[in-house]
Enzyme design. Structure first.
Site, PDB file in Angstrom:
ATOM      1  N   GLY A 172      25.979 -50.115  70.138  1.00  0.00           N
ATOM      2  CA  GLY A 172      25.637 -50.222  68.724  1.00  0.00           C
ATOM      3  C   GLY A 172      25.863 -48.897  68.029  1.00  0.00           C
ATOM      4  O   GLY A 172      26.686 -48.086  68.456  1.00  0.00           O
ATOM      5  N   SER A 173      25.107 -48.678  66.967  1.00  0.00           N
ATOM      6  CA  SER A 173      25.336 -47.491  66.148  1.00  0.00           C
ATOM      7  C   SER A 173      24.739 -46.243  66.800  1.00  0.00           C
ATOM      8  O   SER A 173      23.803 -46.334  67.603  1.00  0.00           O
ATOM      9  CB  SER A 173      24.709 -47.695  64.773  1.00  0.00           C
ATOM     10  OG  SER A 173      23.323 -47.895  64.910  1.00  0.00           O
ATOM     11  N   THR A 174      25.264 -45.098  66.428  1.00  0.00           N
ATOM     12  CA  THR A 174      24.767 -43.834  66.964  1.00  0.00           C
ATOM     13  C   THR A 174      23.313 -43.622  66.547  1.00  0.00           C
ATOM     14  O   THR A 174      22.490 -43.159  67.349  1.00  0.00           O
ATOM     15  CB  THR A 174      25.675 -42.676  66.512  1.00  0.00           C
ATOM     16  OG1 THR A 174      26.965 -42.869  67.141  1.00  0.00           O
ATOM     17  CG2 THR A 174      25.130 -41.322  66.929  1.00  0.00           C
ATOM     18  N   GLY A 203      21.159 -45.664  68.737  1.00  0.00           N
ATOM     19  CA  GLY A 203      21.247 -45.059  70.078  1.00  0.00           C
ATOM     20  C   GLY A 203      20.319 -43.867  70.210  1.00  0.00           C
ATOM     21  O   GLY A 203      19.637 -43.687  71.231  1.00  0.00           O
ATOM     22  N   GLU A 262      26.727 -46.969  74.366  1.00  0.00           N
ATOM     23  CA  GLU A 262      28.096 -47.060  73.815  1.00  0.00           C
ATOM     24  C   GLU A 262      27.939 -47.085  72.311  1.00  0.00           C
ATOM     25  O   GLU A 262      27.496 -48.084  71.743  1.00  0.00           O
ATOM     26  CB  GLU A 262      28.769 -48.364  74.251  1.00  0.00           C
ATOM     27  CG  GLU A 262      28.914 -48.540  75.735  1.00  0.00           C
ATOM     28  CD  GLU A 262      30.084 -47.772  76.303  1.00  0.00           C
ATOM     29  OE1 GLU A 262      30.798 -47.092  75.522  1.00  0.00           O
ATOM     30  OE2 GLU A 262      30.280 -47.831  77.513  1.00  0.00           O
ATOM     31  N   LYS A 278      19.309 -59.027  74.588  1.00  0.00           N
ATOM     32  CA  LYS A 278      19.057 -59.324  73.171  1.00  0.00           C
ATOM     33  C   LYS A 278      20.378 -59.219  72.398  1.00  0.00           C
ATOM     34  O   LYS A 278      20.899 -58.136  72.183  1.00  0.00           O
ATOM     35  CB  LYS A 278      18.048 -58.354  72.547  1.00  0.00           C
ATOM     36  CG  LYS A 278      17.631 -58.860  71.153  1.00  0.00           C
ATOM     37  CD  LYS A 278      17.120 -57.788  70.213  1.00  0.00           C
ATOM     38  CE  LYS A 278      18.181 -57.117  69.394  1.00  0.00           C
ATOM     39  NZ  LYS A 278      18.879 -57.968  68.400  1.00  0.00           N
ATOM     40  N   CYS A 320      34.569 -50.629  67.460  1.00  0.00           N
ATOM     41  CA  CYS A 320      34.043 -49.264  67.633  1.00  0.00           C
ATOM     42  C   CYS A 320      35.164 -48.271  67.884  1.00  0.00           C
ATOM     43  O   CYS A 320      35.044 -47.113  67.535  1.00  0.00           O
ATOM     44  CB  CYS A 320      33.010 -49.231  68.741  1.00  0.00           C
ATOM     45  SG  CYS A 320      33.607 -50.022  70.217  1.00  0.00           S
ATOM     46  N   GLU A 354      31.851 -43.337  60.028  1.00  0.00           N
ATOM     47  CA  GLU A 354      32.343 -44.610  60.534  1.00  0.00           C
ATOM     48  C   GLU A 354      32.136 -45.687  59.464  1.00  0.00           C
ATOM     49  O   GLU A 354      31.022 -45.898  58.997  1.00  0.00           O
ATOM     50  CB  GLU A 354      31.586 -44.984  61.799  1.00  0.00           C
ATOM     51  CG  GLU A 354      32.086 -46.273  62.402  1.00  0.00           C
ATOM     52  CD  GLU A 354      31.403 -46.593  63.704  1.00  0.00           C
ATOM     53  OE1 GLU A 354      30.159 -46.537  63.747  1.00  0.00           O
ATOM     54  OE2 GLU A 354      32.103 -46.904  64.675  1.00  0.00           O
TER      55      GLU A 354
HETATM   56  P1  NAP Z   1      22.988 -51.436  65.351  1.00  0.00           P
HETATM   57  O1  NAP Z   1      22.216 -51.571  64.121  1.00  0.00           O
HETATM   58  O2  NAP Z   1      22.903 -50.199  66.140  1.00  0.00           O
HETATM   59  O3  NAP Z   1      22.615 -52.723  66.230  1.00  0.00           O
HETATM   60  C1  NAP Z   1      23.033 -52.908  67.543  1.00  0.00           C
HETATM   61  C2  NAP Z   1      21.962 -53.678  68.298  1.00  0.00           C
HETATM   62  O4  NAP Z   1      20.769 -52.891  68.399  1.00  0.00           O
HETATM   63  C3  NAP Z   1      21.540 -54.963  67.604  1.00  0.00           C
HETATM   64  O5  NAP Z   1      21.264 -55.937  68.579  1.00  0.00           O
HETATM   65  C4  NAP Z   1      20.299 -54.528  66.868  1.00  0.00           C
HETATM   66  O6  NAP Z   1      19.448 -55.567  66.497  1.00  0.00           O
HETATM   67  C5  NAP Z   1      19.671 -53.616  67.892  1.00  0.00           C
HETATM   68  N1  NAP Z   1      18.683 -52.675  67.328  1.00  0.00           N
HETATM   69  C6  NAP Z   1      18.579 -52.224  66.044  1.00  0.00           C
HETATM   70  N2  NAP Z   1      17.532 -51.370  65.933  1.00  0.00           N
HETATM   71  C7  NAP Z   1      16.954 -51.288  67.156  1.00  0.00           C
HETATM   72  C8  NAP Z   1      15.852 -50.579  67.694  1.00  0.00           C
HETATM   73  N3  NAP Z   1      15.106 -49.762  66.941  1.00  0.00           N
HETATM   74  N4  NAP Z   1      15.540 -50.728  68.991  1.00  0.00           N
HETATM   75  C9  NAP Z   1      16.275 -51.531  69.781  1.00  0.00           C
HETATM   76  N5  NAP Z   1      17.338 -52.237  69.340  1.00  0.00           N
HETATM   77  C10 NAP Z   1      17.690 -52.114  68.046  1.00  0.00           C
HETATM   78  O7  NAP Z   1      24.524 -51.610  65.105  1.00  0.00           O
HETATM   79  P2  NAP Z   1      25.187 -52.537  64.047  1.00  0.00           P
HETATM   80  O8  NAP Z   1      25.195 -51.795  62.761  1.00  0.00           O
HETATM   81  O9  NAP Z   1      24.584 -53.874  64.124  1.00  0.00           O
HETATM   82  O10 NAP Z   1      26.653 -52.587  64.703  1.00  0.00           O
HETATM   83  C11 NAP Z   1      27.692 -51.726  64.348  1.00  0.00           C
HETATM   84  C12 NAP Z   1      27.653 -50.402  65.091  1.00  0.00           C
HETATM   85  O11 NAP Z   1      27.800 -50.598  66.496  1.00  0.00           O
HETATM   86  C13 NAP Z   1      28.761 -49.495  64.680  1.00  0.00           C
HETATM   87  O12 NAP Z   1      28.269 -48.242  64.354  1.00  0.00           O
HETATM   88  C14 NAP Z   1      29.669 -49.414  65.910  1.00  0.00           C
HETATM   89  O13 NAP Z   1      30.343 -48.217  66.086  1.00  0.00           O
HETATM   90  C15 NAP Z   1      28.760 -49.658  67.017  1.00  0.00           C
HETATM   91  N6  NAP Z   1      29.489 -50.258  68.130  1.00  0.00           N
HETATM   92  C16 NAP Z   1      29.805 -49.496  69.211  1.00  0.00           C
HETATM   93  C17 NAP Z   1      30.510 -50.034  70.259  1.00  0.00           C
HETATM   94  C18 NAP Z   1      30.854 -49.235  71.491  1.00  0.00           C
HETATM   95  O14 NAP Z   1      31.258 -49.804  72.478  1.00  0.00           O
HETATM   96  N7  NAP Z   1      30.711 -47.959  71.484  1.00  0.00           N
HETATM   97  C19 NAP Z   1      30.879 -51.368  70.223  1.00  0.00           C
HETATM   98  C20 NAP Z   1      30.555 -52.116  69.100  1.00  0.00           C
HETATM   99  C21 NAP Z   1      29.847 -51.548  68.065  1.00  0.00           C
HETATM  100  P3  NAP Z   1      19.725 -56.262  65.051  1.00  0.00           P
HETATM  101  O15 NAP Z   1      20.815 -57.217  65.313  1.00  0.00           O
HETATM  102  O16 NAP Z   1      18.479 -56.926  64.662  1.00  0.00           O
HETATM  103  O17 NAP Z   1      20.111 -55.165  64.093  1.00  0.00           O
END
Ligand code: NAP
Ligand code: MG
Length: 486
Positions: free
Chosen positions: A236-238, A241, A258, A183, A292, A389
C-alpha cells in the site's frame, strides 16, 4: 448461525475458520463499479471483533490443525489445485475483478488472473524445497537449520491488483506452512472472497486462510495490533506503511512492506524508438496508471526528445478509453471517485507549476471515474508532479542531455521501487542498471514480472521481497538445531 455459501458477487459474509459468517456487528459497506458509479453489492464489514475471531481460527489451524504438519508435497498439491480452480473460473473471476476495480477485462483475463494462477503453481513447487543446511561446528557433532513457518500472518493489500496481490501474499505463506488472515482493500474486496471460496473447494483445511474485508483503521489496524499475529505483510502507500511500522513495534511483529514509487524510465538517444515508445506508454498507462511501479517520470535524452514525444502522443491517441468490459478498451476508470479527484488535482498542480500539458488533462464526459491519459512535457525536478506519487495515468516528461545527469535525477527521490533504461549499448545498459537505486531495473522493456523473480523496494518503497525464493524465505524463520556426537 448456519454457514451460508455466498455467490462472490453478493457476498455480505466474512470467511473465518472455514465458515461464511456475518460480521459480529452486522455492519456492511458498499463496493462500487467505478465505470458506472453503481453499487455492485454490500460486503460484510469486519472490525476488531471479527479480526479476533479470524486470528483465533488461524492460530488454532496453526497449532492444532493438519496444515503445518502436512507433508510438504500434499501442501504443494493443494496450492496446485487452487491454481487449477482459478483457471477454470478465469472468465468469471476476471469479470468480477473488472466490475470491482475498473481494470480492463483484457488485462484482468490475460494478465492478473493467469499470473495469480501461475503464482500458486510456482509456490506449490517450493513447498517441497524449503530446505535447511547442515553445518560443521567446533564441538564434536554438527548443527542443522530448519526453515520453520512464522505462524499466523496478517496480510493487508491495496485495490490496484486485488487478486494478483492476494496470490503474491497467500501462495508463499501457505507453501511455508503458515496460516493467514487477509484484509483486502475496501474498494475491491470481491475477488479475495472468490479466492477464499476456491481455496475452500480445493480442500484447504478450515482456518488456514481467513478473509476479512473491512476498513484500514478498523480491521487493518486491529490486525496490526493483534498479539496473536506473528507477521504483517503489507502492500500500500508509504504513509500507511510507516503507521504500520510504528504500531507493529508494540508486539515486535515481523514486517514486509511493499510501498509507493515514482519510478524513472530513462530513454537514451540510441534506443530503439518504437520499442521505447510502447514501453513508456505501457509503463504509465497500464492499469490506468494505478501501478506501484508506474514509469511516471520519463527521462528523454535531448537528441530524441521531439521525435519521441510525437510518436508517444500518436500512440496515446489510439488508446481506447471506456467500458472496461469491452475487450477493445485499453483504459478503464480510476478505482474510485476519490482517486479520480486526487489525480485531477495533480493535473491542476502540474499546470499551475508551469509544466507543458501535451495530452489529456481532464475527465471525459459521461459517467464513471475516468481520467484522460495525460502527458506533461518540460517537467523539472522541483515540480510536485516530478516528486509525488500520483497513481494515475499522468506522465511527467523530464528532458536531459547527459546520462550522468539522468542517473542523479532518477535517484533524487525517497522512493526506490523500479526503474528502466533504454539503450542499444550493452555496457551502458548494465552500468546504468547498477547505478539506479531501485529494487527492480528493466533494460529495454518495462513492467515485466515473473513468479520466480524477486520484487520489492529500496529506500522508502519498503523492504522485504515477494516472489521467487526470497518471497518464500520472508515467510519462514530459521531454527538452528545442535547435535552432540561426542
Ligand atoms: P493504502 O491507503 O495504504 O491502503 C492499502 C491497504 O492498507 C488497504 O487495505 C487499506 O484499507 C489498509 N490500511 C489503511 N490504513 C491502515 C491502517 N492504519 N492500518 C492497517 N491497514 C490500513 O493505499 P491505497 O491508497 O489504498 O493504495 C494505493 C497505494 O498503494 C499507492 O501509494 C501505491 O504506491 C501503493 N501500492 C504499492 C504497491 C507495491 O507493491 N509496492 C502495490 C500496489 C500499491 P482501506 O482499503 O480501508 O483503505
Ligand atoms: Mg485506501
Amino acid at each position: 448461525m448456519p454457514p451460508e455459501r455466498p455467490s462472490p458477487v453478493r457476498p455480505g459474509l466474512l470467511f473465518i475458520g472455514g465458515q461464511w459468517v456475518h460480521a459480529a456487528s452486522g455492519a456492511t459497506f458498499r463496493t462500487i463499479n467505478p465505470a458506472t458509479e453503481e453499487v455492485l453489492t454490500e460486503v460484510a464489514e469486519g472490525r476488531a471483533e471479527d479480526i479476533d475471531r479470524a486470528v483465533a481460527a488461524a492460530r488454532k489451524a496453526f497449532t492444532e490443525g493438519a496444515w503445518p504438519k502436512m507433508a510438504p508435497a500434499d501442501r504443494g498439491r493443494l496450492l496446485w489445485a487452487i491454481a487449477d480452480r482459478l483457471e477454470s473460473r478465469l472468465q468469471e473471476i476476471a469479470t468480477l475483478e473488472t466490475l470491482d476495480s475498473g481494470k480492463t477485462i483484457t488485462e484482468a483475463s490475460r494478465v492478473d488472473l493467469p499470473l495469480a494462477a501461475d503464482c500458486f503453481r510456482y509456490f506449490a513447487g517450493w513447498a517441497t524445497k524449503n530446505e535447511g543446511e547442515t553445518i560443521g561446528v567446533r564441538a564434536p557433532g554438527f548443527a542443522y537449520t530448519l526453515r520453520e513457518p512464522l505462524g499466523v500472518i496478517g496480510q493487508i493489500i491495496p485495490w490496484n491488483f486485488p487478486i494478483l496481490l492476494a496470490a503474491w501474499k497467500i501462495a508463499p505463506a501457505l507453501a511455508a506452512g503458515n496460516t493467514i488472515v487477509l484484509k483486502p482493500a475496501e474498494q475491491t474486496p470481491l475477488t479475495a472472497l472468490a479466492l477464499a471460496e476456491i481455496a475452500q473447494e480445493a480442500g484447504l483445511p478450515p482456518g488456514v486462510l481467513n478473509v476479512v474485508p473491512g476498513f484500514g483503521p478498523g480491521a487493518g489496524a486491529a490486525l496490526v495490533d493483534h498479539p496473536g499475529v506473528d507477521k504483517i505483510a503489507f502492500t500500500g502507500s508509504t504513509a500507511v506503511g510507516q503507521e504500520i511500522m510504528r504500531r507493529a513495534s508494540g508486539t515486535l511483529k515481523r514486517l514486509t512492506l511493499e510501498l509507493g514509487g515514482k519510478s524513472p524510465n530513462i530513454v537514451l538517444a540510441d534506443a530503439d524508438l518504437d520499442a521505447a515508445v510502447r514501453g513508456a506508454s505501457n509503463g504509465i498507462f497500464f492499469n490506468k496508471g494505478e501501478v506501484c511501479t508506474a514509469g511516471s517520470r520519463l527521462f528523454l535524452q535531448a537528441g530524441l526528445h521531439d521525435a519521441f514525444l510525437d510518436r508517444l502522443q500518436a500512440h496515446v491517441r489510439k488508446l481506447a478509453q471506456g467500458d472496461p468490459l469491452d475487450p477493445k478498451t485499453r483504459l478503464g476508470p480510476q478505482v474510485s471517485e476519490a482517486q479520480m479527484n486526487r489525480v485531477l488535482s495533480y493535473v491542476e498542480t502540474g499546470r499551475r507549476e508551469g509544466a507543458r500539458l501535451v495530452a489529456g488533462g481532464g475527465k471525459p464526459d459521461g459517467r464513471g471515474f475516468f481520467v484522460q491519459p495525460t502527458i506533461f512535457d518540460a517537467v523539472t525536478a522541483p515540480m510536485t508532479i516530478a516528486r509525488e506519487e500520483i497513481f494515475g495515468p499522468v506522465l511527467s516528461v523530464i528532458p536531459f542531455t547527459d546520462v550522468e545527469e539522468a542517473i542523479a535525477a532518477a535517484n533524487d527521490t525517497p522512493y526506490g521501487l523500479a526503474a528502466a533504461v533504454w539503450t542499444r549499448d550493452v555496457k551502458t545498459a548494465h552500468r546504468v542498471a547498477r547505478r539506479l537505486q531501485a529494487g527492480t531495473v528493466w533494460i529495454n522493456t518495462y513492467g515485466l514480472y515473473d513468479s520466480a523473480v524477486p520484487f520489492g523496494g529500496f529506500k522508502m518503497s519498503g523492504f522485504g521481497r515477494e516472489l521467487g525464493r526470497h518471497g518464500l524465505l520472508e515467510y519462514t524463520q530459521t531454527k538452528s538445531v545442535w547435535v552432540d556426537l561426542s
